[in-house]
Design a protein around this motif. Structure first.
Motif, mmCIF file in Angstrom:
data_model
loop_
_atom_site.group_PDB
_atom_site.id
_atom_site.type_symbol
_atom_site.label_atom_id
_atom_site.label_comp_id
_atom_site.label_asym_id
_atom_site.label_seq_id
_atom_site.Cartn_x
_atom_site.Cartn_y
_atom_site.Cartn_z
ATOM 1 N N LEU A 255 0.764 -1.607 0.481
ATOM 2 C CA LEU A 255 -0.436 -0.295 -0.067
ATOM 3 C C LEU A 255 1.016 1.233 0.174
ATOM 4 C CD1 LEU A 255 -2.542 -0.708 2.857
ATOM 5 C CD2 LEU A 255 -2.991 -1.017 0.345
ATOM 6 N N LEU A 256 2.347 1.121 0.505
ATOM 7 C CA LEU A 256 2.517 2.400 1.053
ATOM 8 C C LEU A 256 4.277 2.442 -0.110
ATOM 9 C CD1 LEU A 256 2.349 4.835 2.265
ATOM 10 C CD2 LEU A 256 3.817 3.359 4.155
ATOM 11 N N MET A 257 4.718 1.508 -0.031
ATOM 12 C CA MET A 257 6.495 1.682 -0.236
ATOM 13 C C MET A 257 6.817 1.941 -1.367
ATOM 14 S SD MET A 257 7.934 1.267 2.382
ATOM 15 C CE MET A 257 6.282 1.911 3.626
ATOM 16 N N GLY A 382 -3.116 3.546 -5.277
ATOM 17 C CA GLY A 382 -3.542 4.832 -6.365
ATOM 18 C C GLY A 382 -4.629 5.297 -5.859
ATOM 19 N N TYR A 383 -5.948 4.686 -5.900
ATOM 20 C CA TYR A 383 -6.922 5.057 -5.949
ATOM 21 C C TYR A 383 -7.648 5.667 -4.999
ATOM 22 C CZ TYR A 383 -7.527 2.124 -10.892
ATOM 23 O OH TYR A 383 -8.242 2.220 -12.018
ATOM 24 N N ILE A 384 -6.986 4.711 -3.470
ATOM 25 C CA ILE A 384 -7.156 5.993 -2.608
ATOM 26 C C ILE A 384 -6.638 7.073 -2.050
ATOM 27 C CG2 ILE A 384 -6.713 6.033 0.162
ATOM 28 C CD1 ILE A 384 -7.077 2.392 0.167
ATOM 29 N N GLN A 385 -5.059 6.871 -2.850
ATOM 30 C CA GLN A 385 -4.460 9.235 -2.560
ATOM 31 C C GLN A 385 -5.198 9.284 -4.012
ATOM 32 O OE1 GLN A 385 -0.241 7.081 -4.144
ATOM 33 N NE2 GLN A 385 -0.601 5.368 -3.246
ATOM 34 N N PHE A 390 -2.876 10.688 1.425
ATOM 35 C CA PHE A 390 -2.115 9.151 1.649
ATOM 36 C C PHE A 390 -2.592 8.726 2.995
ATOM 37 C CE2 PHE A 390 1.100 10.602 -1.227
ATOM 38 C CZ PHE A 390 2.005 8.994 -1.759
ATOM 39 N N GLY A 391 -2.934 9.946 3.681
ATOM 40 C CA GLY A 391 -3.834 9.587 5.636
ATOM 41 C C GLY A 391 -4.368 7.933 5.843
ATOM 42 N N PRO A 392 -5.333 7.737 4.701
ATOM 43 C CA PRO A 392 -6.102 5.945 5.178
ATOM 44 C C PRO A 392 -4.483 5.568 4.921
ATOM 45 C CG PRO A 392 -7.426 7.951 3.677
ATOM 46 C CD PRO A 392 -5.967 8.802 3.952
ATOM 47 N N VAL A 393 -3.794 5.724 3.999
ATOM 48 C CA VAL A 393 -3.317 4.564 3.270
ATOM 49 C C VAL A 393 -1.939 4.218 3.816
ATOM 50 C CG1 VAL A 393 -0.713 3.919 2.091
ATOM 51 C CG2 VAL A 393 -2.997 4.941 0.657
ATOM 52 N N TYR A 394 -2.089 5.292 5.555
ATOM 53 C CA TYR A 394 -0.740 5.489 6.293
ATOM 54 C C TYR A 394 -1.156 4.079 7.364
ATOM 55 C CZ TYR A 394 3.718 7.614 5.425
ATOM 56 O OH TYR A 394 4.654 8.064 4.034
ATOM 57 N N TRP A 395 -2.467 5.049 7.770
ATOM 58 C CA TRP A 395 -3.112 4.032 8.717
ATOM 59 C C TRP A 395 -4.272 2.959 8.421
ATOM 60 C CZ3 TRP A 395 -2.747 5.946 13.430
ATOM 61 C CH2 TRP A 395 -2.751 7.136 13.338
ATOM 62 N N ILE A 396 -4.747 2.112 7.338
ATOM 63 C CA ILE A 396 -4.229 0.972 6.761
ATOM 64 C C ILE A 396 -2.607 -0.330 7.001
ATOM 65 C CG2 ILE A 396 -4.871 -0.859 4.968
ATOM 66 C CD1 ILE A 396 -7.319 1.020 4.063
ATOM 67 N N THR A 397 -2.308 1.007 6.667
ATOM 68 C CA THR A 397 -0.542 0.135 6.786
ATOM 69 C C THR A 397 -0.097 -0.422 8.384
ATOM 70 O OG1 THR A 397 0.088 1.000 4.542
ATOM 71 C CG2 THR A 397 1.728 0.215 6.052
ATOM 72 N N ILE A 398 -0.269 0.636 8.718
ATOM 73 C CA ILE A 398 -0.383 0.450 10.286
ATOM 74 C C ILE A 398 -0.800 -0.235 11.094
ATOM 75 C CG2 ILE A 398 0.213 1.307 12.927
ATOM 76 C CD1 ILE A 398 0.755 4.665 11.424
ATOM 77 N N GLY A 399 -1.932 -0.610 11.048
ATOM 78 C CA GLY A 399 -2.921 -1.845 10.954
ATOM 79 C C GLY A 399 -2.521 -2.919 10.718
#
Length: 429
Positions: A255-257, A382-385, A390-399
């Motif tokens: 999701l992030l890298m 990509g679609y989320i961004q 980027f905010g939701p991408v980070y929270w999902i990755t952390i979870g």
């Protein structure tokens, strides 16, 4: 005075052990590491500039995500066949073919830039990188002894990161150099295309050390096309435990890298050259962590290092995503070192659980787990961004990272006294 004297003595003993382990590397392993340095430098340029190259042609982040997904799906689907091919051809031929196809794919994307070509070449790259991925672990196992094995795996990853940092650093300036020479801006597609052309030269140079590798092939009796199925049937529960935490981590990472360069450009408004320098220092930070990992694993245990370092990385991931630039940049370096230093340690642990004839198959499963996560995560990201940033991408990755850390703990640390595969753990070779 006594405690002060003990600390330097302890450090010297660790350094002495480290040097002894490195000196024990076999000639094959040394040649492999030299090739990885050259190849890693070229790939460092590619990873920094490819996303920018796509955007410079007028495409958006959604296509970038789709291309990463295409490559990862190919690696996922091809993992089992590549594992068998690695045993059939031998490690040397597999590595050479993997490198050559990667270089050819980059060259064709530069010469014929179009969406169909990008998709086709990312399919080829996915297959070639899958072949290299399932070959590397077994190759390192077959060319190392028990004492230096963890050091060799970590040294391999550490040198790759150093090479990547050099590639990131050089790659950050190459569009400016070529743009000036071509009379175009540094963000022009021509500047990026010429910069990426250097990657092909690097891949060709990386093949030179492979020419003198001694080749090993498994006996015909151990190269059955049904080997993956029989091995899974024999150890389904143990394999599930080995692979599942990696898969969850890969989903989060996917999701992030692939978008970190775009994060620093879009959120913190950094130039390509600045991002290149940041990535270079980030790779060096990762290399320091990777090289520090083997002594920690010897002292505390492999799984303990995996769990603790990944858990410690979570607060820094939060600061990376939501802090101002100074805090975000500092957290980037610390987080990347902590999260990634456990990778080769866990790879060593996995390879030690299986017999020689099954290593390529387990490496295939590992590659499938990694690519399963990266197969769909970048497209979703990509679609989320595009819609939410980027905010939701980070929270999902952390979870997802928290879930994988819990799995490592409950599967291996809490039950570390239970054998994984009924006494088949590999002994010193």
């Amino acid at each position: 005075m006594q405690p002060t004297q003990k600390k330097p003595g302890r450090i010297l003993r660790v350094l002495k052990t480290y040097i002894e382990r490195i000196r024990a590397f076999s000639p094959n392993a040394r040649k492999y590491l030299l090739s990885i340095i050259i190849y890693g430098t070229a790939i460092g340029v590619y990873r920094l500039l490819f996303n920018f190259y796509i955007l410079s042609l007028g495409y958006d982040e959604a296509l970038v995500g789709n291309l990463v997904t295409t490559s990862s799906i190919t690696s996922l689907v091809a993992a089992f066949p590549m594992g068998y091919l690695a045993d059939l051809l031998g490690r040397k031929a597999s590595l050479i073919i993997g490198f050559l196809v990667t270089g050819l794919s980059v060259l064709l994307m530069v010469i014929f830039p179009s969406v169909p070509m990008f998709i086709a070449m990312n399919i080829l790259m996915g297959a070639s990188q899958g072949l290299v991925a399932v070959t590397s672990g077994p190759f390192l196992m077959e060319n190392s002894g028990e004492k230096e094995r963890t050091y060799l795996f970590s040294f391999n990853s550490g040198l790759s990161m150093v090479a990547n940092s050099i590639g990131n650093w050089i790659g950050g300036y190459m569009p400016t150099w070529f743009g000036s020479w071509l009379g175009v801006s540094a963000t022009n597609a021509k500047a990026y295309a010429w910069s990426m052309g250097i990657i092909v030269i690097g891949v060709v140079l990386a093949l030179i050390p492979f020419s003198s590798l001694s080749n090993k092939r498994l006996p015909d009796s151990e190269r059955s096309v049904f080997a993956p199925i029989s091995f899974i049937k024999k150890h389904p529960k143990a394999l599930g435990k080995l692979i599942l935490p990696m898969m969850v981590t890969a989903v989060g990472a996917g999701l992030l890298m692939p978008f970190m360069n775009l994060f620093f450009r879009n959120v913190h408004h950094l130039s390509d050259s600045t991002i290149g320098v940041m990535f270079a220092w980030g790779s060096l930070a990762m290399a320091v962590g990777l090289l520090a990992a083997p002594p920690l694993a010897e002292k505390f245990g492999k799984i303990q290092v995996v769990v603790i370092t990944q858990a410690l990385s979570i607060p820094f991931l939060i600061m990376l995503g939501f802090g101002p630039f100074g805090i975000s940049a500092t957290a980037y370096y610390i987080r990347i070192a902590l999260m990634n230093m456990s990778g080769p340690i866990y790879s060593t642990y996995m390879m030690e659980q299986v017999d020689p004839g099954s290593r390529a198959m387990v490496a295939s499963l590992s590659s499938m787990a990694h690519n399963f996560g990266w197969a769909f995560s970048p497209t979703i990201s990509g679609y989320i961004q595009v819609k939410y940033g980027f905010g939701p991408v980070y929270w999902i990755t952390i979870g997802l990272y928290l879930v994988s850390i819990a799995l490592y703990y409950f599967f291996f640390w809490k039950n570390r006294d239970k054998p994984m595969m009924t006494g088949e753990a590999v002994k010193a070779e």
